[in-house]
Design an enzyme around this catalytic site. Structure first.
Site, PDB file in Angstrom:
ATOM      1  N   GLU A 265     -16.428 -14.887   5.112  1.00  0.00           N
ATOM      2  CA  GLU A 265     -16.301 -13.551   5.710  1.00  0.00           C
ATOM      3  C   GLU A 265     -17.373 -13.343   6.783  1.00  0.00           C
ATOM      4  O   GLU A 265     -17.205 -12.552   7.702  1.00  0.00           O
ATOM      5  CB  GLU A 265     -16.379 -12.456   4.626  1.00  0.00           C
ATOM      6  CG  GLU A 265     -15.741 -11.148   5.098  1.00  0.00           C
ATOM      7  CD  GLU A 265     -15.663 -10.060   4.034  1.00  0.00           C
ATOM      8  OE1 GLU A 265     -16.100 -10.284   2.896  1.00  0.00           O
ATOM      9  OE2 GLU A 265     -15.156  -8.980   4.357  1.00  0.00           O
TER      10      GLU A 265
ATOM     11  N   HIS B 168     -11.216 -34.139 -12.222  1.00  0.00           N
ATOM     12  CA  HIS B 168      -9.951 -34.738 -12.655  1.00  0.00           C
ATOM     13  C   HIS B 168      -8.778 -34.177 -11.869  1.00  0.00           C
ATOM     14  O   HIS B 168      -7.634 -34.343 -12.267  1.00  0.00           O
ATOM     15  CB  HIS B 168      -9.756 -34.512 -14.158  1.00  0.00           C
ATOM     16  CG  HIS B 168     -10.815 -35.174 -14.984  1.00  0.00           C
ATOM     17  ND1 HIS B 168     -10.605 -36.344 -15.686  1.00  0.00           N
ATOM     18  CD2 HIS B 168     -12.116 -34.855 -15.174  1.00  0.00           C
ATOM     19  CE1 HIS B 168     -11.725 -36.700 -16.293  1.00  0.00           C
ATOM     20  NE2 HIS B 168     -12.661 -35.814 -15.996  1.00  0.00           N
TER      21      HIS B 168
ATOM     22  N   LYS C 132      -5.490  -4.698   6.361  1.00  0.00           N
ATOM     23  CA  LYS C 132      -5.642  -3.338   5.813  1.00  0.00           C
ATOM     24  C   LYS C 132      -4.786  -2.362   6.626  1.00  0.00           C
ATOM     25  O   LYS C 132      -4.087  -1.518   6.087  1.00  0.00           O
ATOM     26  CB  LYS C 132      -7.110  -2.887   5.857  1.00  0.00           C
ATOM     27  CG  LYS C 132      -8.035  -3.578   4.851  1.00  0.00           C
ATOM     28  CD  LYS C 132      -9.414  -2.911   4.845  1.00  0.00           C
ATOM     29  CE  LYS C 132     -10.416  -3.614   3.960  1.00  0.00           C
ATOM     30  NZ  LYS C 132     -11.761  -3.045   3.951  1.00  0.00           N
TER      31      LYS C 132
END
Ligand code: PA5
Length: 500
Positions: free
Chosen positions: A337, A358, A473
């Site tokens: 960010e 793994h 947003k």
């Protein structure tokens, strides 16, 4: 006479000496001697150049706290709020208040005493604490509380508002039905307009109230403005029985501190106090990180920058203690960010070892050579177990039984991953926390936040704004009809084109 700052500095150093500081070893950011490993390693020359730039950017960053230099509306434009990926907006605050916030608040013992008393009272009065927030108003809250309470916090803490997943809400309300007493609720949102926590606040307050389970309600937001500030005033949030006048004065996210840097303001400190975290220790650690840790931060920024320029586009954050996950996720928020702007930035991944050895361990060891990796080791674990002896010893582990604990083996396995990945072309850094304490988490945050900001400036972006997260947003508000029917019809039309 010693000033408050000198005393705070001395106390932070004393704690670092007593508890041992967080250390960074970055020898592995350079290729191993003897050749053979090909990858985006730093070289002596790229490191030297990057370090020079990191020091210049660090000096610029630190000067931004000098008020005589910030009166010019164009000064520190790269560190102002708003604007675009490169520049903030003239007139907006210089968002580096976090650099000296810990020292400023540590100089207010009445606030710290009040906060810890409020935390005690909340633990005595309620059976649960609900923390509502997203992004920087959430990640470090859960990160620190879970890291310091691996066996569960003294007051159960629930986190909402960081998603809109209804199964999470259903589980939460089921648990609230079974609660024997009431829950305290805190809404954390600097802007006060973020939709996810706003929906969570509505739902939680309405449902808990109708169940008869709603206790005190708190809000941490901008010091001066915003919808949440108004609601808090009108609805009587932050009752004075808990938020005494000494606390109330400082009970906000500083105007010059952005979400992902706000864990040292009441956005983090208040939930920490409710969960019994030693808030002052955390602040001392953070202060130590952003002062004594400056050189470490500049060096980390320089090495990661040099590796990035050599092709390491991905930064892997590796850890092997499950309760550290939230804290690592806070760094996974912090780096992208802050630095993911203007076509630049690091893609940050978290790897929980040995579990992930793994799965994508395969890609890290042998896939595209575009990775650098930071390993977070912890010296001691709060709970540890000796490896039992076995009568048949078919797995041949009697060799370590009685000598090594599970945590020792865990660290050796992560050490093996560090060595293997470096040999296969991954520049690596080993970070070591002697133990997971509030001081160490604070120091780690201080160093990483400083390193992130310096790295962003070295890349030519503004590390302390986040124009990119505004885009979705705005569209989401359009889709919900919060911006009028014209905007809603347009956005819905675009979505329908995807068959949604
Ligand atoms: O770091 C940031 O600024 C963001 O992650 C914000 O914290 C996040 O978007 C939430 O914003 P607010 O606290 O205004 O609700």
């Amino acid at each position: 006479m010693k000033t408050d700052f000198d005393k705070i500095d001395a106390k932070a150093r004393e704690l670092a000496e007593r508890l041992g500081p967080v250390t960074y070893n970055s020898d592995g950011m350079f290729a191993p001697t003897g050749g053979g490993a090909t990858g985006p390693f730093a070289t002596a020359e790229t490191h030297r150049r990057a370090l020079e730039s990191a020091h210049a950017k660090l000096a610029y960053l630190l000067e931004s706290r000098d008020e005589s230099k910030t009166v010019d509306p164009l000064s520190f434009l790269d560190l102002r709020d708003g604007g675009d990926d490169r520049r903030g907006l003239p007139g907006k605050p210089v968002m580096t208040g976090w650099l000296d916030y810990a020292a400023r608040i540590l100089a207010k013992p009445a606030f710290l005493r009040g906060l810890s008393q409020a935390g005690e009272k909340i633990r005595a009065d309620f059976q649960a604490f609900v923390s509502i927030g997203i992004g920087g108003s959430y990640t470090d809250v859960e990160g620190v509380i879970t890291a310091l309470n691996p066996a569960g916090s003294p007051l159960p803490v629930y986190y909402l508002g960081q998603h809109l997943s209804t199964d999470g809400y259903a589980r939460f309300f089921r648990e609230m039905e079974a609660l024997s007493g009431k829950a305290a609720v805190t809404v954390i949102s600097k802007s006060g307009t973020t939709v996810e926590p706003a929906i969570a606040a509505r739902l939680v307050l309405e449902r808990l109230s109708s169940m008869g389970k709603l206790g005190a309600v708190f809000a941490v937001t901008d010091p001066a403005r915003g919808a949440l500030r108004e609601t808090a005033r009108e609805e009587g949030y932050n009752p004075p029985a808990y938020i005494t006048p000494e606390i109330a004065e400082e009970f906000s996210v500083g105007e010059d501190i952005g979400g992902r840097f706000s864990c040292i303001t009441p956005a983090g400190l208040f939930p920490y106090a409710a969960a019994g975290v030693a808030v002052d220790e955390l602040l001392y650690g953070y202060h130590y990180g952003v002062t004594a840790g400056r050189e470490t931060a500049a060096n980390q920024a320089a090495l990661r920058f040099a590796a990035n320029e050599a092709g390491a586009t991905d930064l892997v954050l590796a850890y092997n203690v499950s309760s550290l996950r939230g804290k690592i996720l806070a760094f996974r928020q912090l780096w992208p960010e802050s630095t993911g702007k203007d076509g630049k930035g690091l893609n940050v991944m978290e790897e929980f070892y040995t579990s992930d050895a793994h799965s994508n361990g395969q890609l890290i060891a042998s896939g595209t050579r575009n990775i650098m990796e930071v390993f977070f080791f912890t010296g001691e674990s709060p709970a540890d177990f000796p490896i039992p002896r076995s009568a048949h010893d078919r797995d041949r582990l009697n060799a370590v039984a009685g000598g090594l604990t599970v945590h020792d083996v865990n660290n050796r396995f992560m050490g093996a991953l560090l060595l293997d990945h470096r040999r296969s072309g991954v520049p690596v850094t080993a970070v070591r926390l002697p133990r997971v304490t509030a001081f160490h988490l604070g120091m780690l945050s201080g160093v990483e936040q400083l390193a992130t900001a310096v790295f962003g400036l070295m890349s030519g972006v503004n590390p302390v704004n986040q124009p990119g997260v505004q885009g979705y947003k705005e569209i989401a508000q359009g889709l919900l009809g919060l911006k009028g029917t014209g905007a809603q019809d347009k956005a819905m039309g675009e979505l329908r084109a995807f068959g949604l």
